[in-house]
Scaffold this motif. Structure first.
Motif, PDB file in Angstrom:
ATOM      1  N   ILE A  22       1.141  -1.189   0.327  1.00  0.00           N
ATOM      2  CA  ILE A  22      -0.254  -0.142   0.028  1.00  0.00           C
ATOM      3  C   ILE A  22       1.048   1.356  -0.046  1.00  0.00           C
ATOM      4  CG2 ILE A  22      -1.999   1.167   1.546  1.00  0.00           C
ATOM      5  CD1 ILE A  22      -2.713  -1.310   2.465  1.00  0.00           C
ATOM      6  N   ALA A  24       0.233   5.203   0.614  1.00  0.00           N
ATOM      7  CA  ALA A  24      -0.938   6.693   1.214  1.00  0.00           C
ATOM      8  C   ALA A  24       0.351   7.917   0.586  1.00  0.00           C
ATOM      9  CB  ALA A  24      -1.099   6.608   2.882  1.00  0.00           C
ATOM     10  N   GLY A  25       0.742   8.718   1.258  1.00  0.00           N
ATOM     11  CA  GLY A  25       1.401   9.432   1.468  1.00  0.00           C
ATOM     12  C   GLY A  25       2.891  10.011   0.774  1.00  0.00           C
ATOM     13  N   GLY A  26       3.259   8.621   0.932  1.00  0.00           N
ATOM     14  CA  GLY A  26       4.388   8.077   0.735  1.00  0.00           C
ATOM     15  C   GLY A  26       5.729   8.671   1.577  1.00  0.00           C
ATOM     16  N   THR A  27       5.059   9.206   2.740  1.00  0.00           N
ATOM     17  CA  THR A  27       6.317   9.703   3.473  1.00  0.00           C
ATOM     18  C   THR A  27       7.207   9.437   4.439  1.00  0.00           C
ATOM     19  OG1 THR A  27       5.357  10.743   4.955  1.00  0.00           O
ATOM     20  CG2 THR A  27       5.731  12.337   3.313  1.00  0.00           C
ATOM     21  N   ASP A  28       6.971   7.789   4.647  1.00  0.00           N
ATOM     22  CA  ASP A  28       7.514   6.712   5.186  1.00  0.00           C
ATOM     23  C   ASP A  28       7.432   5.850   4.671  1.00  0.00           C
ATOM     24  OD1 ASP A  28       7.958   7.148   7.844  1.00  0.00           O
ATOM     25  OD2 ASP A  28       5.774   6.968   8.556  1.00  0.00           O
ATOM     26  N   PHE A  29       6.944   5.442   3.035  1.00  0.00           N
ATOM     27  CA  PHE A  29       7.545   4.402   2.206  1.00  0.00           C
ATOM     28  C   PHE A  29       8.965   5.041   1.527  1.00  0.00           C
ATOM     29  CE2 PHE A  29       6.692   2.814  -2.089  1.00  0.00           C
ATOM     30  CZ  PHE A  29       6.073   1.591  -1.793  1.00  0.00           C
ATOM     31  N   TRP A  69      -2.508  14.942   7.508  1.00  0.00           N
ATOM     32  CA  TRP A  69      -2.154  15.656   9.666  1.00  0.00           C
ATOM     33  C   TRP A  69      -2.878  17.097   9.289  1.00  0.00           C
ATOM     34  CZ3 TRP A  69      -1.582  13.148  13.196  1.00  0.00           C
ATOM     35  CH2 TRP A  69      -0.929  11.885  13.519  1.00  0.00           C
ATOM     36  N   GLY A  92       6.561  16.195  10.904  1.00  0.00           N
ATOM     37  CA  GLY A  92       7.642  16.640  10.273  1.00  0.00           C
ATOM     38  C   GLY A  92       8.356  18.405   9.925  1.00  0.00           C
ATOM     39  N   THR A 101      -0.647  10.447   6.211  1.00  0.00           N
ATOM     40  CA  THR A 101      -1.379  10.293   6.717  1.00  0.00           C
ATOM     41  C   THR A 101      -1.388  10.174   7.810  1.00  0.00           C
ATOM     42  OG1 THR A 101      -1.211   7.782   5.566  1.00  0.00           O
ATOM     43  CG2 THR A 101      -2.748   9.901   4.379  1.00  0.00           C
ATOM     44  N   ASN A 105       1.055   6.785   9.981  1.00  0.00           N
ATOM     45  CA  ASN A 105       2.199   7.134  10.953  1.00  0.00           C
ATOM     46  C   ASN A 105       1.806   5.332  11.291  1.00  0.00           C
ATOM     47  OD1 ASN A 105       1.696   8.286  13.696  1.00  0.00           O
ATOM     48  ND2 ASN A 105       3.802   8.880  12.302  1.00  0.00           N
ATOM     49  N   ASP A 114       4.995  10.164  15.472  1.00  0.00           N
ATOM     50  CA  ASP A 114       3.782  10.746  16.865  1.00  0.00           C
ATOM     51  C   ASP A 114       2.637  11.226  17.245  1.00  0.00           C
ATOM     52  OD1 ASP A 114       6.190  12.397  17.238  1.00  0.00           O
ATOM     53  OD2 ASP A 114       6.344  13.970  15.657  1.00  0.00           O
ATOM     54  N   LEU A 157      -5.616   0.122   6.132  1.00  0.00           N
ATOM     55  CA  LEU A 157      -6.845   0.359   7.481  1.00  0.00           C
ATOM     56  C   LEU A 157      -7.363   1.620   6.861  1.00  0.00           C
ATOM     57  CD1 LEU A 157      -4.689   2.030  10.771  1.00  0.00           C
ATOM     58  CD2 LEU A 157      -6.485   3.119  10.273  1.00  0.00           C
ATOM     59  N   LYS A 175       6.441  17.135  22.296  1.00  0.00           N
ATOM     60  CA  LYS A 175       6.758  16.472  22.620  1.00  0.00           C
ATOM     61  C   LYS A 175       9.090  16.628  22.698  1.00  0.00           C
ATOM     62  CE  LYS A 175       8.815  15.509  17.163  1.00  0.00           C
ATOM     63  NZ  LYS A 175       8.341  15.141  15.921  1.00  0.00           N
TER      64      LYS A 175
HETATM   65  C1  LIG Z   1      11.299  14.625   6.535  1.00  0.00           C
HETATM   66  C2  LIG Z   1       9.948  13.739   7.277  1.00  0.00           C
HETATM   67  C3  LIG Z   1       9.854  13.802   8.324  1.00  0.00           C
HETATM   68  C4  LIG Z   1       8.885  12.973   9.015  1.00  0.00           C
HETATM   69  N1  LIG Z   1       8.781  13.950  10.588  1.00  0.00           N
HETATM   70  C5  LIG Z   1       8.045  12.790  10.723  1.00  0.00           C
HETATM   71  C6  LIG Z   1       7.739  13.119  12.644  1.00  0.00           C
HETATM   72  O1  LIG Z   1       8.165  14.621  13.233  1.00  0.00           O
HETATM   73  N2  LIG Z   1       7.148  12.332  12.880  1.00  0.00           N
HETATM   74  C7  LIG Z   1       6.329  11.084  13.058  1.00  0.00           C
HETATM   75  O2  LIG Z   1       5.668  10.635  13.870  1.00  0.00           O
HETATM   76  N3  LIG Z   1       6.423  11.175  11.818  1.00  0.00           N
HETATM   77  C8  LIG Z   1       7.409  11.834  10.807  1.00  0.00           C
HETATM   78  N4  LIG Z   1       7.705  11.051   9.482  1.00  0.00           N
HETATM   79  C9  LIG Z   1       6.836   9.716   8.743  1.00  0.00           C
HETATM   80  C10 LIG Z   1       5.677  10.255   8.151  1.00  0.00           C
HETATM   81  O3  LIG Z   1       6.004  11.670   7.704  1.00  0.00           O
HETATM   82  C11 LIG Z   1       4.431  10.179   8.841  1.00  0.00           C
HETATM   83  O4  LIG Z   1       4.105   8.900   9.838  1.00  0.00           O
HETATM   84  C12 LIG Z   1       3.357  10.061   7.763  1.00  0.00           C
HETATM   85  O5  LIG Z   1       2.049  10.127   8.759  1.00  0.00           O
HETATM   86  C13 LIG Z   1       3.392   8.909   7.432  1.00  0.00           C
HETATM   87  O6  LIG Z   1       2.306   8.695   6.094  1.00  0.00           O
HETATM   88  P1  LIG Z   1       2.115   8.646   4.382  1.00  0.00           P
HETATM   89  O7  LIG Z   1       0.826   8.131   4.625  1.00  0.00           O
HETATM   90  O8  LIG Z   1       2.979   8.983   3.783  1.00  0.00           O
HETATM   91  O9  LIG Z   1       2.522   6.663   4.339  1.00  0.00           O
HETATM   92  P2  LIG Z   1       3.145   6.011   3.902  1.00  0.00           P
HETATM   93  O10 LIG Z   1       4.584   6.667   2.974  1.00  0.00           O
HETATM   94  O11 LIG Z   1       2.279   6.243   2.127  1.00  0.00           O
HETATM   95  O12 LIG Z   1       3.106   4.345   4.109  1.00  0.00           O
HETATM   96  C14 LIG Z   1       3.709   3.839   5.188  1.00  0.00           C
HETATM   97  C15 LIG Z   1       3.484   2.605   6.051  1.00  0.00           C
HETATM   98  O13 LIG Z   1       2.114   2.260   6.528  1.00  0.00           O
HETATM   99  C16 LIG Z   1       0.962   1.611   4.917  1.00  0.00           C
HETATM  100  N5  LIG Z   1       0.125   2.192   5.134  1.00  0.00           N
HETATM  101  C17 LIG Z   1      -0.220   3.596   4.752  1.00  0.00           C
HETATM  102  N6  LIG Z   1      -1.219   4.094   5.154  1.00  0.00           N
HETATM  103  C18 LIG Z   1      -2.290   2.756   4.826  1.00  0.00           C
HETATM  104  C19 LIG Z   1      -3.538   2.223   4.959  1.00  0.00           C
HETATM  105  N7  LIG Z   1      -4.325   3.015   5.289  1.00  0.00           N
HETATM  106  N8  LIG Z   1      -3.790   0.896   5.343  1.00  0.00           N
HETATM  107  C20 LIG Z   1      -2.654   0.160   5.779  1.00  0.00           C
HETATM  108  N9  LIG Z   1      -1.460   0.231   4.990  1.00  0.00           N
HETATM  109  C21 LIG Z   1      -0.487   1.628   5.172  1.00  0.00           C
HETATM  110  C22 LIG Z   1       2.067   1.343   4.226  1.00  0.00           C
HETATM  111  O14 LIG Z   1       1.865   0.633   3.578  1.00  0.00           O
HETATM  112  C23 LIG Z   1       3.835   2.310   4.263  1.00  0.00           C
HETATM  113  O15 LIG Z   1       4.064   0.719   5.092  1.00  0.00           O
HETATM  114  C24 LIG Z   1       8.654  12.542   8.745  1.00  0.00           C
HETATM  115  C25 LIG Z   1       8.864  12.172   7.534  1.00  0.00           C
HETATM  116  C26 LIG Z   1       9.709  12.127   6.515  1.00  0.00           C
HETATM  117  C27 LIG Z   1      10.118  12.599   5.391  1.00  0.00           C
END
Ligand SMILES: Cc1cc2nc3c(=O)[nH]c(=O)nc-3n(C[C@H](O)[C@H](O)[C@H](O)COP(=O)(O)OP(=O)(O)OC[C@H]3O[C@@H](n4cnc5c(N)ncnc54)[C@H](O)[C@@H]3O)c2cc1C
Length: 277
Positions: A22, A24-29, A69, A92, A101, A105, A114, A157, A175
């Motif tokens: 999956i 979503a926002g890609g910020t962890d992926f 967020w 971030g 999303t 997270n 967080d 989810l 924090k």
């Molecule tokens: C520069 C930077 C700073 C950051 N700072 C912080 C911070 O201060 N605090 C913090 O907590 N995080 C931080 N992050 C991490 C990230 O931004 C968050 O965890 C964010 O909420 C991840 O959401 P996403 O939609 O981008 O997830 P994605 O990267 O798209 O997905 C993350 C994981 O969850 C899975 N996934 C996503 N959505 C679903 C769904 N609906 N159902 C099932 N699986 C799913 C994906 O397959 C993947 O394994 C940071 C990231 C970056 C790049």
């Protein structure tokens, strides 16, 4: 193969048939890939408008699985969400908050996520959907360790569900990091305090970054029952209350520092809930 379903039904059937990951926002992926290209199929769920946004559903607030967020920050919500909103502002930068999303997270399940302490303190549950139907799991059971969850490969989810029982309770999130912004925390604390007249009727405290997954401080929560909900409440917190934590030594802080800082953060979060900032 890159797949972008338009409906939840399509998404769950694609996950079942392709075994895709999956996105979503890609910020962890994407950061997790480093220099590598994604392997296998990708199921991009960002077109599933049906799981976006925050609504009320009976006795619950429903935070859809694609809610960012920024949406958490901008949606008018009762005081029990002040902690989650404060956490959202700490994720971030604004660009990350616009894409990232809540569900991503939680599914990424970093010990320093967080979103986890505020939602844990709100007794949140997660809703998971697959071709076999939907199920609900308390957040405290869903995250089983460092980057480990109960999510099956074919499950999305679809929502975080927050009971409305304590919606008027005060809440706070603090924090601590090595700098003010764009930082992975050394410790973080979420507190939700419900008062009945002048006394605490119920308090929920969760601490993140000090164990493989964020922990509630059950003994402290019990000891806070009946305490005066007024400045000075932090004096009720003792070092023994933090025993559920198992902080590690790492590049950001020593275990001893984490324990010490967490005690102060818990005291300050409680004071913030009763009006002393
Ligand atoms: C520069 C930077 C700073 C950051 N700072 C912080 C911070 O201060 N605090 C913090 O907590 N995080 C931080 N992050 C991490 C990230 O931004 C968050 O965890 C964010 O909420 C991840 O959401 P996403 O939609 O981008 O997830 P994605 O990267 O798209 O997905 C993350 C994981 O969850 C899975 N996934 C996503 N959505 C679903 C769904 N609906 N159902 C099932 N699986 C799913 C994906 O397959 C993947 O394994 C940071 C990231 C970056 C790049």
């Amino acid at each position: 193969m890159y797949l972008k379903p338009r409906t939840l039904d399509q998404a769950v059937s694609l996950l079942a048939t392709t075994g895709g990951q999956i996105l979503a926002g890609g910020t962890d992926f994407y950061p997790a890939l480093g220099e590598r290209l994604p392997q296998g199929n990708i199921v991009d769920i960002t077109a599933l408008d049906e799981i976006r946004g925050i609504s009320i559903e009976g006795n619950y607030f429903r935070i859809g699985g694609l809610t960012t967020w920024t949406q958490v920050i901008r949606t008018p919500l009762p005081p029990c969400f002040d902690a989650l909103k404060a956490a959202a502002r700490e994720v971030g930068s604004v660009q990350i908050q616009n894409r990232g999303t809540v569900a991503g997270n939680l599914c990424n399940a970093s010990p320093a996520a967080d979103g986890v302490p505020p939602l844990l303190a709100l007794d949140a549950e997660v809703e998971l959907a697959s071709g076999e139907g939907r199920r609900r799991v308390p957040l405290g059971q869903f995250i089983t360790g460092n980057r480990r969850t109960l999510r099956g490969q074919n499950e999305i989810l679809t929502a975080v569900l927050v009971p409305r029982r304590m919606e008027e309770a005060a809440s706070a999130f603090l924090k601590l990091g090595a700098r003010r912004y764009l930082v992975i925390s050394i410790s973080m604390v979420a507190a939700v305090v419900q008062a009945d007249g002048r006394w605490v009727s119920e308090a929920h405290i969760a601490v993140g970054s000090c164990s493989a997954s964020a922990q509630r401080l059950g003994t402290l929560e019990k000891d806070l029952g009946g305490v005066l909900a007024a400045p000075g409440i932090g004096e009720a917190v003792r070092a023994e209350h933090l025993l559920p934590l198992s902080p590690i030594n790492d590049a950001r802080a020593t275990a001893d520092y984490r324990r010490d800082a967490s005690l102060t953060l818990v005291q300050r979060a409680l004071e913030a809930c009763v009006g002393r900032h």
